[in-house]
Design a protein around this motif. Structure first.
Motif, short mmCIF file in Angstrom:
data_model
loop_
_atom_site.label_atom_id
_atom_site.label_comp_id
_atom_site.label_asym_id
_atom_site.label_seq_id
_atom_site.Cartn_x
_atom_site.Cartn_y
_atom_site.Cartn_z
N GLU A 177 0.82 -1.22 0.00
CA GLU A 177 0.00 0.00 0.00
C GLU A 177 0.85 1.26 0.00
OE1 GLU A 177 -3.79 1.94 2.44
OE2 GLU A 177 -2.95 -0.02 3.02
N GLU A 178 1.99 1.25 0.72
CA GLU A 178 2.83 2.44 0.79
C GLU A 178 3.55 2.72 -0.53
OE1 GLU A 178 5.17 -1.10 2.33
OE2 GLU A 178 3.16 -0.25 2.61
N SER A 179 3.55 1.75 -1.47
CA SER A 179 4.24 1.93 -2.75
C SER A 179 3.28 2.14 -3.91
CB SER A 179 5.14 0.72 -3.05
OG SER A 179 6.10 0.54 -2.03
N ARG A 188 3.91 5.42 -5.65
CA ARG A 188 5.28 5.53 -6.18
C ARG A 188 5.41 4.91 -7.55
NH1 ARG A 188 10.10 2.42 -5.48
NH2 ARG A 188 11.93 3.70 -5.89
#
Length: 469
Positions: free
Chosen positions: A403-405, A408
């Motif tokens: 989820e954090e990528s 990006r």
């Protein structure tokens, strides 16, 4: 030298006059001058009326007193026919016969013609008016009473007159008002100039900082005055713009660096293979080397195409649009692909959007290529309506994206470690291109939650006809 100095002074005066500060000061002073002149005229008219009323009352009091004295046979010397006036009385006093002849007069009017002989012929009982006789230097206010009986016979009229003040007579009041007007205009001009100058100090600071931006760099920020209002909002907007410019400049530098790196590798590979091929003997089997060189050339072509597409997207180069049926687009794109993980489709018919079909085909192709790199056993593509939007989803059963990528991966040349292992020849431009195309047509591209693998969701507005079906 003198001419040059005069020219600089002239330019400075012109710049000062046509500056916002100068124009505002001039407009304020002119408007104030008009208003104050109007007030000045009103005050002078009021002062004149007040003075005339005072003179009229003085003439009335004097005529009534003398008439009373005559009626009681006091204050009159019938032998000489003169009249006496006090210091608070109107200075001009006459007694006129019914025929308009002067039968008695005060000292100021002795030997002078009658003040209002024409009115006596009309048999008027009372005179209370302004008059300007030729034998007097100034206009006067006259008040006259007709007496029934007097030492000079019946029907005489006692007239008292006092000079009327004029602007020339009452010179002190206009002078004071003019001086007051000049002082007020000077104060208004100074206050306007000072106030606007103080208000524009932050603007001058912002201008100076922006003018020196080349030397300071895009990471520099202008001072933000904590005054509230438009000036503070301007400084905050300038800083936000500088921040966006800095981010864009950083992206451009990274873009040039990454593009140069990605282009250098296949170019170096091509050059090395060609040099080796030239050094091999005549009977050398060169086909494997040519195939490797062809792959490098294809990769170069893909990179150049991606860069060209990004350039078009950045400049918002218009492309012809037409209604595009997403189900038909998916069937065509899936039919072109051979090998790799099997692709299952669930396509709702009649889901039509307004876009360029080549660009939408590129979006779908990039999403399918990404799914093929990460899928374990299958890929699924769905097309459906959701309110006024067309929704196309591409799912794979790979390891998914943390989820954090998820944001990006939409950055240019950004590649996760798994992508570099699975496809070391990738450029990291496919997903950013897909998202920018979606946004150009008023849509969005994001990564949604999925039980397994990655789930890319493309949303585009339906055409009006498609939405009403």
């Amino acid at each position: 030298m003198t001419t040059e100095r005069q020219e600089r002074a002239r330019r400075w005066r012109r710049r000062l006059l046509f500056s916002v500060r100068g124009r505002a000061t001039v407009i304020t002073v002119v408007a104030s001058a008009l208003i104050l002149l109007l007030v000045l005229l009103l005050l002078m008219l009021l002062a004149r009326d007040w003075a005339e009323n005072q003179v009229a009352r003085k003439a009335e009091r004097t005529a009534e007193r003398i008439a009373f004295d005559i009626a009681t046979e006091t204050g009159t010397d019938t032998g000489r026919g003169d009249l006496t006036v006090g210091p608070d009385d109107a200075p001009m006093v006459q007694v006129l016969s019914p025929e308009g002849k002067v039968v008695a007069a005060g000292e100021a009017m002795r030997g002078r013609p009658a003040l209002a002989a024409d009115r006596l012929a009309d048999r008027q009982l009372l005179i209370d008016r302004r008059g300007c006789p030729d034998f007097l230097d100034d206009c006067v206010w006259m008040f006259g009473l007709r007496l029934r009986a007097s030492p000079w016979g019946p029907g005489v009229m006692v007239i008292a007159a006092s000079p009327l003040p004029s602007l020339l007579n009452v010179w002190l009041l206009p002078l004071v008002l003019v001086l007051l007007l000049a002082a007020l205009l000077t104060l208004i001009a100074w206050w306007t100039w000072h106030t606007i100058g103080s208000a524009f100090v932050p603007v001058d600071l912002i201008r100076a900082e922006m003018a020196d931006l080349d030397a300071r760099g895009l990471d520099h920020r202008v001072p933000v005055p904590q005054t509230g209002g438009e000036i503070q909002a301007l400084a905050e907007t300038v800083n936000a713009t500088l921040e966006r410019l800095e981010e864009a400049s950083d992206r451009e530098r990274r873009f040039i660096s990454d593009a140069s790196h990605d282009l250098r590798n296949p170019i170096a590979g091509l050059q090395a293979r060609m040099e080796v091929a030239l050094d091999e003997p005549a009977g050398y089997d060169w086909k494997p080397m040519v195939r490797s060189a062809l792959r490098d050339a294809q990769r170069l072509n893909d990179i150049v195409l991606d860069l060209l597409e990004l350039s078009r997207l950045d400049t918002r180069t218009p492309q012809p649009e037409e209604p595009v049926d997403l189900a038909a687009l998916v069937r065509r794109e899936v039919g072109r692909r051979a090998g790799g993980a099997p692709i299952r489709t669930r396509l709702e018919p009649g889901v039509v959007v307004q876009a360029n079909p080549v660009r939408l085909g590129r979006v779908l192709g990039n999403l399918l290529s990404n799914a093929e790199r990460h899928a374990e056993s299958r890929i699924e593509v769905t097309v459906a309506r959701d309110g006024g939007d067309a929704v196309m989803e591409v799912l794979d059963d790979g390891s998914g994206i943390p989820e954090e990528s998820r944001e990006r991966v939409f950055e240019r040349f950004a590649r996760l470690s798994e992508s570099e292992v699975r496809d070391p020849q990738g450029t990291g431009l496919g997903l950013p291109i897909a998202r920018e195309i979606a946004e150009i047509y008023g849509g969005s591209l994001r990564i949604a939650d999925s039980p397994r693998g990655a789930r890319f969701v493309l949303r585009l507005p339906l055409t009006p006809d498609a939405g009403s079906r």
